[in-house]
Design an enzyme around this catalytic site. Structure first.
Site, mmCIF file in Angstrom:
data_model
loop_
_atom_site.group_PDB
_atom_site.id
_atom_site.type_symbol
_atom_site.label_atom_id
_atom_site.label_comp_id
_atom_site.label_asym_id
_atom_site.label_seq_id
_atom_site.Cartn_x
_atom_site.Cartn_y
_atom_site.Cartn_z
ATOM 1 N N ARG A 135 2.228 -12.150 -0.647
ATOM 2 C CA ARG A 135 0.922 -12.522 -0.081
ATOM 3 C C ARG A 135 0.317 -13.727 -0.780
ATOM 4 O O ARG A 135 0.623 -14.017 -1.927
ATOM 5 C CB ARG A 135 -0.042 -11.336 -0.224
ATOM 6 N N ASP A 167 -9.038 -10.081 9.060
ATOM 7 C CA ASP A 167 -8.531 -8.734 8.763
ATOM 8 C C ASP A 167 -9.535 -7.612 9.036
ATOM 9 O O ASP A 167 -9.147 -6.550 9.485
ATOM 10 C CB ASP A 167 -8.074 -8.667 7.297
ATOM 11 N N ASP A 192 0.636 -20.285 21.427
ATOM 12 C CA ASP A 192 0.654 -20.014 22.868
ATOM 13 C C ASP A 192 -0.122 -18.755 23.242
ATOM 14 O O ASP A 192 -0.389 -18.521 24.428
ATOM 15 C CB ASP A 192 2.101 -19.948 23.371
ATOM 16 N N HIS A 244 -10.349 -2.707 11.597
ATOM 17 C CA HIS A 244 -9.247 -3.554 11.112
ATOM 18 C C HIS A 244 -9.030 -4.675 12.124
ATOM 19 O O HIS A 244 -8.029 -4.688 12.839
ATOM 20 C CB HIS A 244 -8.003 -2.680 10.961
ATOM 21 N N SER A 277 -1.120 -3.647 10.410
ATOM 22 C CA SER A 277 -0.768 -4.535 9.306
ATOM 23 C C SER A 277 0.492 -5.338 9.627
ATOM 24 O O SER A 277 1.471 -4.794 10.147
ATOM 25 C CB SER A 277 -0.537 -3.711 8.042
ATOM 26 N N LYS A 304 -9.407 -2.579 1.790
ATOM 27 C CA LYS A 304 -9.138 -1.427 2.650
ATOM 28 C C LYS A 304 -9.935 -0.210 2.191
ATOM 29 O O LYS A 304 -10.422 0.573 2.997
ATOM 30 C CB LYS A 304 -7.638 -1.140 2.691
ATOM 31 N N CYS A 364 0.987 -7.569 11.897
ATOM 32 C CA CYS A 364 1.273 -7.697 13.330
ATOM 33 C C CYS A 364 0.533 -8.866 13.968
ATOM 34 O O CYS A 364 0.383 -8.915 15.188
ATOM 35 C CB CYS A 364 0.948 -6.407 14.056
ATOM 36 N N GLY A 365 0.023 -9.800 13.165
ATOM 37 C CA GLY A 365 -0.444 -11.049 13.761
ATOM 38 C C GLY A 365 -1.928 -11.339 13.758
ATOM 39 O O GLY A 365 -2.368 -12.265 14.437
ATOM 40 N N LYS A 366 -2.748 -10.605 12.984
ATOM 41 C CA LYS A 366 -4.180 -10.909 12.976
ATOM 42 C C LYS A 366 -4.464 -12.282 12.375
ATOM 43 O O LYS A 366 -5.193 -13.077 12.953
ATOM 44 C CB LYS A 366 -4.958 -9.833 12.203
ATOM 45 N N TYR A 369 -1.383 -3.812 -7.337
ATOM 46 C CA TYR A 369 -1.060 -4.631 -6.183
ATOM 47 C C TYR A 369 -2.095 -4.560 -5.052
ATOM 48 O O TYR A 369 -2.424 -3.474 -4.557
ATOM 49 C CB TYR A 369 0.294 -4.227 -5.575
ATOM 50 N N ARG A 389 0.841 -1.189 0.000
ATOM 51 C CA ARG A 389 0.000 0.000 0.000
ATOM 52 C C ARG A 389 0.882 1.247 0.000
ATOM 53 O O ARG A 389 1.998 1.238 0.497
ATOM 54 C CB ARG A 389 -0.907 0.013 1.241
HETATM 55 P P1 GTP Z 1 -2.225 -7.845 7.507
HETATM 56 O O1 GTP Z 1 -2.723 -8.887 6.580
HETATM 57 O O2 GTP Z 1 -1.129 -6.995 6.896
HETATM 58 O O3 GTP Z 1 -3.284 -6.977 8.083
HETATM 59 O O4 GTP Z 1 -1.405 -8.596 8.690
HETATM 60 P P2 GTP Z 1 -1.813 -9.516 9.942
HETATM 61 O O5 GTP Z 1 -2.087 -8.646 11.128
HETATM 62 O O6 GTP Z 1 -2.848 -10.500 9.566
HETATM 63 O O7 GTP Z 1 -0.414 -10.234 10.270
HETATM 64 P P3 GTP Z 1 0.003 -11.787 10.196
HETATM 65 O O8 GTP Z 1 -0.829 -12.654 11.100
HETATM 66 O O9 GTP Z 1 0.069 -12.183 8.782
HETATM 67 O O10 GTP Z 1 1.470 -11.734 10.819
HETATM 68 C C1 GTP Z 1 2.508 -10.995 10.254
HETATM 69 C C2 GTP Z 1 3.833 -11.369 10.821
HETATM 70 O O11 GTP Z 1 3.805 -11.348 12.255
HETATM 71 C C3 GTP Z 1 4.277 -12.779 10.407
HETATM 72 O O12 GTP Z 1 5.569 -12.707 9.865
HETATM 73 C C4 GTP Z 1 4.270 -13.565 11.682
HETATM 74 O O13 GTP Z 1 5.314 -14.475 11.701
HETATM 75 C C5 GTP Z 1 4.403 -12.525 12.788
HETATM 76 N N1 GTP Z 1 3.643 -12.952 14.005
HETATM 77 C C6 GTP Z 1 2.326 -13.246 14.060
HETATM 78 N N2 GTP Z 1 1.963 -13.643 15.309
HETATM 79 C C7 GTP Z 1 3.082 -13.575 16.069
HETATM 80 C C8 GTP Z 1 3.370 -13.846 17.461
HETATM 81 O O14 GTP Z 1 2.505 -14.223 18.242
HETATM 82 N N3 GTP Z 1 4.649 -13.641 17.867
HETATM 83 C C9 GTP Z 1 5.639 -13.220 17.009
HETATM 84 N N4 GTP Z 1 6.864 -13.056 17.498
HETATM 85 N N5 GTP Z 1 5.408 -12.964 15.692
HETATM 86 C C10 GTP Z 1 4.158 -13.131 15.232
HETATM 87 C C1 SPV Z 2 -2.783 -4.682 5.315
HETATM 88 O O1 SPV Z 2 -1.810 -4.048 4.861
HETATM 89 O O2 SPV Z 2 -3.278 -4.419 6.438
HETATM 90 C C2 SPV Z 2 -3.362 -5.800 4.541
HETATM 91 C C3 SPV Z 2 -2.901 -6.007 3.175
HETATM 92 O O3 SPV Z 2 -4.216 -6.497 5.043
HETATM 93 S S1 SPV Z 2 -3.605 -4.911 2.025
HETATM 94 O O4 SPV Z 2 -4.812 -5.527 1.494
HETATM 95 O O5 SPV Z 2 -2.623 -4.725 0.953
HETATM 96 O O6 SPV Z 2 -3.935 -3.681 2.665
HETATM 97 MN MN MN Z 3 -4.787 -5.743 7.120
#
Ligand code: GTP
Ligand code: SPV
Ligand code: MN
Length: 604
Positions: free
Chosen positions: A381, A284, A508, A233, A255, A213, A257-259, A204, A76
């Site tokens: 992705r 998401d 965990d 979000h 984004s 979004k 950060c683990g969702k 993209y 983005r």
């Molecule tokens: P968007 O799709 O961008 O909105 O991201 P998201 O919030 O769904 O993030 P996603 O779950 O894909 O995690 C992104 C990164 O965070 C990955 O590289 C994971 O390895 C890392 N991650 C997720 N959960 C954890 C956790 O509990 N601990 C740690 N250390 N890393 C984590």
């Molecule tokens: C984010 O960046 O929070 C995503 C991927 O979930 S995107 O659809 O590119 O915004």
């Molecule tokens: Mn997202």
């Protein structure tokens, strides 16, 4: 042949056709025949064509496709994203703004004739189950088959969406053209007052899958404020307890950060043995609306996952990986040329020797060339159908949605923020959401690892003035009263002196969810601290990870360092004053009152 007699749709499509001047207009009905035809066309493009998609190994990954985007077009672009409301105050201090007339005047010449020699696809889609009263319809016009195929996974796409719309004018008008994919002319523009989105010069993800979004957060947050609901979000998950009762939780993390990971978590051994199960409703985005019983209900407006590939493996997120095994699209990952499958950092420890880097360069066993020496782009992705997910919730298609017991905020914080704490009440919880800050990730263009404020994990996605957005949160809390979800904050990313994560995370995290749910059920006590309710050390279940999470580690995870928190509060006051209030954000007095109270608590 148009798929609808809706005069509003027909008029708008006619206007956009007159502007973009495609050779051909194809209405997307959602049929498999049509999808097969488009897939055939896009995979038949010559090698080197930037629009080309590739079939992957059809035995190992049936129905799966691969695509690479331009190197300047991999995330983005927040600096080129605009909220065009009539007044600048309407967009507020967290958004780029331009007068709508000025923006239309600027972009119209760029769209003029942009689809000459090409086909315009008309994509009707429903955000949310077609039968749900919370759902809404959008129509995206695009010159990209990649977008059509992604929208097919991410939304309920096809004629049923037009049937849902009927004669109504309540649909979001989305116009996308990849144009020349020129980063200098790239614009992602929302016109909330016109229910309109214009995106140009990108191909993209979040820039072009306009349902996501652009609509489901930026436009929908604006609609939600006016109509009494919320677009957030947030992931949505259900925890089924051994007695069969399922509690639903929403969580907002910035984004990457683990969702997705939390939404699909597999509980640790001990929990599985006891009969706990986790179900995914969404990974998401959540649309939240009070139900007839006065509780807050959530639907996932999407129909698939657009998930971060790097770091996804059988151990970290088995369910996400399983979701990508058929009918998925992979974007900007690396190819394993030996068997025409995919690879990314963190999939396993064996990068293929004969690989194609995400940039398209074949390694042939030589040193990799991509920046940062990564075979896959850090923001590569997968687009995967929700139906593929082994732990998809039986309520996924529920028209009513699921009742939410807890809302959880979080971000990447190396220090200060404890593993988990509970807000004192909804108003304090809204403050906690407004105070989310996180180290930046590869999901947006720009530097990675810089701490920035990201209120409610919505900084790039609030479609109006952030002050009014916070006021809307407070209003919703008032409306929900004692039926409002409890609000928590978590931090999986706290580090020790050597820079190692203190908390094992991933599956965990169930141990923290367990405490959160017990707090909602009123079955566990807590310590009242200056910043909120913290778990008693013995109440986070560490059975099975005692070697890693020793009592000393738990002390660090749950520490509330008074000096760090005083600095945190001082920074929040600066943020409220300088970044929001001084720049046209009308901060509710209730939030300043919380700030004063926490500060007083810390000085006691
Ligand atoms: P968007 O799709 O961008 O909105 O991201 P998201 O919030 O769904 O993030 P996603 O779950 O894909 O995690 C992104 C990164 O965070 C990955 O590289 C994971 O390895 C890392 N991650 C997720 N959960 C954890 C956790 O509990 N601990 C740690 N250390 N890393 C984590
Ligand atoms: C984010 O960046 O929070 C995503 C991927 O979930 S995107 O659809 O590119 O915004
Ligand atoms: Mn997202």
């Amino acid at each position: 042949m148009s798929l609808t007699t809706n005069a509003n749709v027909l008029k708008w499509v006619d206007e956009m056709v007159a502007l973009c001047k495609p050779d051909k207009v194809v209405w997307i009905d959602g049929s498999q025949e049509q999808l097969d035809e488009l897939t055939k066309e896009v995979t038949s493009l010559p090698d080197g064509d930037p629009n080309k998609m590739y079939w992957l190994n059809q035995e190992k990954l049936p129905g799966c496709l691969y695509h690479r985007t331009a190197e300047n077009d991999v995330a983005r672009v927040e600096d080129r994203t605009f909220i065009c409301t009539k007044t600048k105050e309407g967009a507020g201090p967290t958004n780029n703004w331009m007068d709508p007339q000025e923006m239309y005047a600027k972009l119209t010449p760029m769209y003029d004739g942009v689809m000459k020699g090409q086909t315009m696809y008309v994509i009707p889609y429903s955000m949310g189950p077609v039968a749900s009263s919370i759902s809404k319809v959008g129509v995206e016009l695009t010159d990209s088959i990649y977008v059509v195929l992604n929208m097919n996974i991410m939304t309920r796409m096809g004629k049923a969406a037009f049937d849902k719309l009927g004669d109504s004018n309540d649909f979001v008008r989305c116009l996308h053209s990849k144009a020349d994919v020129d980063p200098e002319k790239r614009y992602i523009v929302q016109f909330p007052e016109d229910n309109t989105i214009w995106s140009i010069n990108s191909a993209y993800g979040g820039n072009v899958i306009l349902s996501k979004k652009c609509f489901a957060l930026r436009i929908a947050s604006f609609q939600g404020k006016n109509e009494g609901w919320m677009a957030e979000h947030m992931l949505i998950l259900g925890v089924q307890k051994p007695d069969g009762d399922t509690k639903y939780v929403c969580a907002a993390f910035p984004s990457a950060c683990g969702k997705t990971n939390l939404a699909m978590l597999i509980p640790p051994e001990g929990y599985l043995k006891d009969g706990y199960k986790v179900f995914t409703v969404g990974d998401d985005i959540a649309w939240l609306k009070p139900g007839e019983d006065g509780r807050l209900y959530a639907i996932n407006p999407e129909n698939g996952f657009f998930g971060v590939a790097p770091g996804t493996n059988a151990k970290s997120n088995y369910n996400a990986l399983a979701s990508t095994m058929k009918n998925a699209i992979f974007t900007n990952v690396a190819l394993n040329n030996a068997d025409n499958t995919v690879w990314w950092e963190g999939l396993d420890k064996n990068p293929p020797e004969d690989a194609t880097e995400w940039t398209g360069i074949k390694t042939n066993g030589k040193e990799w060339t991509a920046e940062g020496k990564k075979l896959a782009h850090p923001n590569s992705r997968f687009t995967a159908p929700a139906a593929n997910c082994p732990c998809i919730s039986p309520e996924f298609d529920s028209a009513a949605g699921v009742p939410i017991s807890a809302i959880v905020f979080g971000g990447r914080r190396a220090s200060t923020t404890p593993l988990v704490y509970q807000s004192f009440d909804w108003t304090h919880g809204t403050y906690v959401g407004s105070a989310v800050s996180s180290e930046t990730t590869a999901a947006a263009a720009g530097a990675v690892g810089v701490l920035r404020h990201d209120p409610m994990a919505m900084k790039p996605f609030i479609g109006y003035n952030v002050g009014d957005y916070w006021a809307h949160w407070l209003e919703m809390g008032e409306k929900l009263g004692d039926k409002a979800p409890k609000i928590f904050n978590v931090n999986w990313f706290k580090k020790d002196e050597d820079g190692n994560f203190l908390w094992p995370g991933f599956g965990d995290n169930m141990r923290v969810l367990d405490w959160i749910i017990k707090r909602c059920d009123g079955t566990v006590d807590a310590d009242e601290t200056a910043i909120g309710f913290l778990p008693k050390k013995c109440d986070i279940n560490v059975a099975g990870i005692e070697d890693e999470v020793t009592p000393e580690v738990m002390d660090k995870l749950l520490a509330v360092d008074s000096d760090l928190w005083k600095a945190e509060i001082a920074e929040m006051r600066r943020y409220y004053n300088d970044d929001i209030a001084a720049k046209g954000g009308n901060i509710p007095a209730e939030l300043y009152a919380v700030l004063d109270k926490i500060e007083a608590n810390l000085n006691k």
